[in-house]
Motif scaffolding. Structure first.
Motif, short mmCIF file in Angstrom:
data_model
loop_
_atom_site.label_atom_id
_atom_site.label_comp_id
_atom_site.label_asym_id
_atom_site.label_seq_id
_atom_site.Cartn_x
_atom_site.Cartn_y
_atom_site.Cartn_z
N UNK A 32 0.85 -1.18 0.00
CA UNK A 32 0.00 0.00 0.00
C UNK A 32 0.88 1.23 0.00
N UNK A 33 0.30 2.35 0.36
CA UNK A 33 1.04 3.61 0.38
C UNK A 33 1.06 4.19 1.79
N UNK A 34 2.18 4.80 2.14
CA UNK A 34 2.32 5.47 3.43
C UNK A 34 2.92 6.84 3.17
N UNK A 35 2.23 7.85 3.69
CA UNK A 35 2.69 9.22 3.53
C UNK A 35 2.81 9.88 4.90
N UNK A 36 3.78 10.77 5.02
CA UNK A 36 3.92 11.59 6.21
C UNK A 36 3.74 13.04 5.79
#
Length: 100
Positions: A32-36
């Motif tokens: 999946x995608x992980x953003x900060x």
């Protein structure tokens, strides 16, 4: 079914390089995608150079938001929190879960 979840992370100390690399490693394994997000800047945690730069320029006592998108987002959020908790000076608050 894919889900989106976000959580605020308030940092009282900067993340150590070991924590940064551990976060990068678990994000690479996540399907999946992980953003900060912090100070109106968004970074993809799977891009090592930009992720390291982003975390290193965070000021102490910064609040950043982590956004996870994909399957098993709650389990991944727990992993992210566990890595950050190695430095006992972090607080976490889950905000919102959205199914897509």
């Amino acid at each position: 079914m894919n889900k989106v979840i976000s959580s605020d992370i308030k940092t009282n100390k900067r993340l150590s390089m070991r924590q940064i690399m551990n976060l990068y490693q678990v994000t690479k394994e996540f399907k999946g995608n992980i953003y900060f997000i912090c100070n109106h800047k968004l970074v993809d945690a799977k891009k090592l150079s930009t992720f390291v730069s982003f975390v290193l320029i965070l000021q102490e006592c910064a609040t950043m938001k982590v956004i996870l998108e994909g399957k098993n987002v709650h389990a991944m959020l727990e992993k992210v929190q566990d890595i950050c908790k190695e430095n006992d000076d972090f607080g976490f608050q889950s905000n919102q879960t959205v199914n897509i």
